[in-house]
Design an enzyme around this catalytic site. Structure first.
Site, PDB file in Angstrom:
ATOM      1  N   TYR A 141      44.951 -13.222  15.421  1.00 30.25           N
ATOM      2  CA  TYR A 141      44.381 -11.895  15.139  1.00 30.25           C
ATOM      3  C   TYR A 141      45.353 -10.801  15.594  1.00 30.25           C
ATOM      4  CZ  TYR A 141      40.598  -8.334  15.080  1.00 30.25           C
ATOM      5  OH  TYR A 141      39.806  -7.230  14.842  1.00 30.25           O
ATOM      6  N   SER A 186      43.335  -2.564  15.127  1.00 25.64           N
ATOM      7  CA  SER A 186      42.572  -3.091  16.267  1.00 25.64           C
ATOM      8  C   SER A 186      43.267  -2.699  17.561  1.00 25.64           C
ATOM      9  CB  SER A 186      42.533  -4.619  16.144  1.00 25.64           C
ATOM     10  OG  SER A 186      42.156  -5.232  17.350  1.00 25.64           O
TER      11      SER A 186
HETATM   12  P1  NAP Z   1      33.852  -8.314   9.951  1.00 27.99           P
HETATM   13  O1  NAP Z   1      32.881  -9.311  10.450  1.00 27.99           O
HETATM   14  O2  NAP Z   1      35.237  -8.371  10.496  1.00 27.99           O
HETATM   15  O3  NAP Z   1      33.950  -8.458   8.357  1.00 27.99           O
HETATM   16  C1  NAP Z   1      33.875  -7.476   7.388  1.00 27.99           C
HETATM   17  C2  NAP Z   1      33.524  -8.134   6.079  1.00 27.99           C
HETATM   18  O4  NAP Z   1      34.699  -8.736   5.501  1.00 27.99           O
HETATM   19  C3  NAP Z   1      32.467  -9.250   6.172  1.00 27.99           C
HETATM   20  O5  NAP Z   1      31.451  -9.040   5.234  1.00 27.99           O
HETATM   21  C4  NAP Z   1      33.276 -10.475   5.885  1.00 27.99           C
HETATM   22  O6  NAP Z   1      32.530 -11.551   5.368  1.00 27.99           O
HETATM   23  C5  NAP Z   1      34.266  -9.923   4.884  1.00 27.99           C
HETATM   24  N1  NAP Z   1      35.357 -10.830   4.557  1.00 27.99           N
HETATM   25  C6  NAP Z   1      35.919 -11.799   5.338  1.00 27.99           C
HETATM   26  N2  NAP Z   1      36.880 -12.441   4.649  1.00 27.99           N
HETATM   27  C7  NAP Z   1      36.933 -11.883   3.420  1.00 27.99           C
HETATM   28  C8  NAP Z   1      37.694 -12.125   2.259  1.00 27.99           C
HETATM   29  N3  NAP Z   1      38.646 -13.081   2.215  1.00 27.99           N
HETATM   30  N4  NAP Z   1      37.479 -11.366   1.147  1.00 27.99           N
HETATM   31  C9  NAP Z   1      36.518 -10.414   1.159  1.00 27.99           C
HETATM   32  N5  NAP Z   1      35.764 -10.123   2.229  1.00 27.99           N
HETATM   33  C10 NAP Z   1      35.959 -10.858   3.346  1.00 27.99           C
HETATM   34  O7  NAP Z   1      33.237  -6.851  10.170  1.00 27.99           O
HETATM   35  P2  NAP Z   1      33.481  -5.761  11.293  1.00 27.99           P
HETATM   36  O8  NAP Z   1      33.278  -6.323  12.672  1.00 27.99           O
HETATM   37  O9  NAP Z   1      32.696  -4.592  10.868  1.00 27.99           O
HETATM   38  O10 NAP Z   1      35.036  -5.454  11.209  1.00 27.99           O
HETATM   39  C11 NAP Z   1      35.594  -4.762  10.133  1.00 27.99           C
HETATM   40  C12 NAP Z   1      37.093  -4.625  10.380  1.00 27.99           C
HETATM   41  O11 NAP Z   1      37.310  -3.967  11.616  1.00 27.99           O
HETATM   42  C13 NAP Z   1      37.828  -5.961  10.479  1.00 27.99           C
HETATM   43  O12 NAP Z   1      39.104  -5.838   9.886  1.00 27.99           O
HETATM   44  C14 NAP Z   1      37.954  -6.184  11.982  1.00 27.99           C
HETATM   45  O13 NAP Z   1      39.051  -6.999  12.314  1.00 27.99           O
HETATM   46  C15 NAP Z   1      38.167  -4.753  12.445  1.00 27.99           C
HETATM   47  N6  NAP Z   1      37.810  -4.494  13.835  1.00 27.99           N
HETATM   48  C16 NAP Z   1      36.567  -4.786  14.321  1.00 27.99           C
HETATM   49  C17 NAP Z   1      36.275  -4.435  15.630  1.00 27.99           C
HETATM   50  C18 NAP Z   1      34.925  -4.695  16.236  1.00 27.99           C
HETATM   51  O14 NAP Z   1      34.760  -4.427  17.436  1.00 27.99           O
HETATM   52  N7  NAP Z   1      33.952  -5.171  15.498  1.00 27.99           N
HETATM   53  C19 NAP Z   1      37.227  -3.842  16.427  1.00 27.99           C
HETATM   54  C20 NAP Z   1      38.485  -3.585  15.894  1.00 27.99           C
HETATM   55  C21 NAP Z   1      38.766  -3.901  14.592  1.00 27.99           C
HETATM   56  P3  NAP Z   1      31.941 -12.643   6.440  1.00 27.99           P
HETATM   57  O15 NAP Z   1      30.779 -11.954   7.109  1.00 27.99           O
HETATM   58  O16 NAP Z   1      31.536 -13.800   5.577  1.00 27.99           O
HETATM   59  O17 NAP Z   1      33.059 -12.978   7.380  1.00 27.99           O
HETATM   60  C1  GCO Z   2      38.819  -9.723  20.733  1.00 26.53           C
HETATM   61  C2  GCO Z   2      39.156  -9.022  19.415  1.00 26.53           C
HETATM   62  C3  GCO Z   2      38.058  -8.313  18.694  1.00 26.53           C
HETATM   63  C4  GCO Z   2      37.814  -6.838  18.833  1.00 26.53           C
HETATM   64  C5  GCO Z   2      38.692  -5.795  18.293  1.00 26.53           C
HETATM   65  C6  GCO Z   2      39.332  -4.930  19.339  1.00 26.53           C
HETATM   66  O1  GCO Z   2      39.247  -9.232  21.772  1.00 26.53           O
HETATM   67  O2  GCO Z   2      38.205 -10.788  20.717  1.00 26.53           O
HETATM   68  O3  GCO Z   2      40.178  -8.207  19.580  1.00 26.53           O
HETATM   69  O4  GCO Z   2      36.885  -8.921  19.063  1.00 26.53           O
HETATM   70  O5  GCO Z   2      36.630  -6.585  18.130  1.00 26.53           O
HETATM   71  O6  GCO Z   2      39.484  -6.119  17.226  1.00 26.53           O
HETATM   72  O7  GCO Z   2      39.908  -3.809  18.782  1.00 26.53           O
END
Ligand code: NAP
Ligand code: GCO
Length: 261
Positions: free
Chosen positions: A160, A147
């Protein structure tokens, strides 16, 4: 290997945790387009069914399982089941994650622990479960989804940020410990991506929405498809001598001091 097949994933089995929707789904679909067999898990049957339907609609023949990635016994069973159903795992993407946006002095220790458990302990548990077969095979790719918070802090995301910073170091340590077996462990650090996880921050009148657009030289939120190319690179032979890196896919956020007033 001919240069033209550097990104080919034919015959590879890829496990993407939490791969029913969002970033995991996009990365898995990208792997499938390059020939990989997709296997994913999620936390409940409803999500797995939603994922299976989405892959089917996209023409991807994926296998989906219910498994809580924080449960070491369940993860060990999952990996054995995948080996029976599809074969040994060549590519692991530790994607499942949660976030709790709570000011630190209002956050219960139980909530802090929960975030660390899913976002840091679970990648250790899943990587530990797939590594022995990768070692035996003499090849493997592990991609940890990090992240911006692997590098930066901000209000309300102490747990986080602690977890994702730890995940960066777990990535480097797996690379250090198992690189000798031709295993590459790298991270992808997505910037701010349009997913349900960021939906609360993206309302057009939300100050955070304007803040992120102004902090991103690309001047937009990322899409899940923005992560496909970097993920295919890190899963393929194109990155065989790349180990222990975090590839930030952030439209330039980490390079930028911000717009001058
Ligand atoms: P997400 O909402 O973070 O979750 C991905 C999936 O993981 C969801 O289906 C979630 O289920 C599941 N999950 C949660 N806890 C779990 C567990 N204990 N065992 C198995 N599965 C579980 O999806 P995303 O936003 O696409 O993010 C994916 C990854 O990228 C995450 O690691 C997140 O921190 C990272 N990330 C996201 C962003 C962003 O901007 N979205 C940016 C940077 C990094 P639920 O829906 O029930 O929670
Ligand atoms: C926030 C969290 C996440 C982001 C992500 C950034 O600022 O609230 O960092 O929402 O999606 O992980 O890389």
């Amino acid at each position: 290997m001919p240069v033209g097949s550097l990104y080919d994933l034919s015959g590879k089995i890829a496990l993407v945790t939490g791969g029913s929707y969002g970033i995991g789904y996009a990365i898995a679909s990208g792997f499938a387009a390059y020939g990989a067999r997709i296997v994913f898990n999620d936390i409940n049957q409803e999500l797995v069914d939603k994922g299976l339907a989405a892959y089917r609609d996209a023409g991807v023949d994926a296998l989906g399982y219910v498994c809580d990635v924080t449960d070491e016994t369940a993860v060990r069973d999952l990996v054995r089941q995948i080996e029976r159903d599809a074969g040994t795992i060549d590519i692991l993407v530790n994607n499942a994650g949660i976030i709790k946006r709570i000011p630190m002095i209002e956050m219960d220790a139980a909530d802090f622990r929960k975030v660390i458990d899913v976002d840091l302990n679970a990648p250790f548990i899943v990587a530990k479960a797939v590594l022995p077969a990768m070692i035996a095979k003499g090849a493997g790719k592990i991609i940890n989804i990090c992240s911006m918070m692997s590098e930066l802090g901000r209000e309300t995301v102490s747990a986080y940020a602690a977890a994702k910073g730890g995940l960066k170091m777990l990535t480097r340590n797996i690379a250090s410990e198992y690189g000798q077996y031709n295993i590459q462990c790298n991270g992808i650090g997505p910037g701010y991506i349009e997913t349900p996880q960021t939906a609360p921050l993206r309302a057009p009148d939300h100050p955070f929405n304007r803040f992120i657009i102004s902090k991103t030289p690309a001047a937009r939120w990322g899409t899940t498809d923005d992560l496909i190319g970097p993920a295919v690179f890190l899963a393929s032979a194109a990155s065989d001598f790349v180990n222990g890196h975090i590839l930030y896919v952030d439209g330039g956020i980490l390079a930028y001091i911000g717009k001058q007033p």
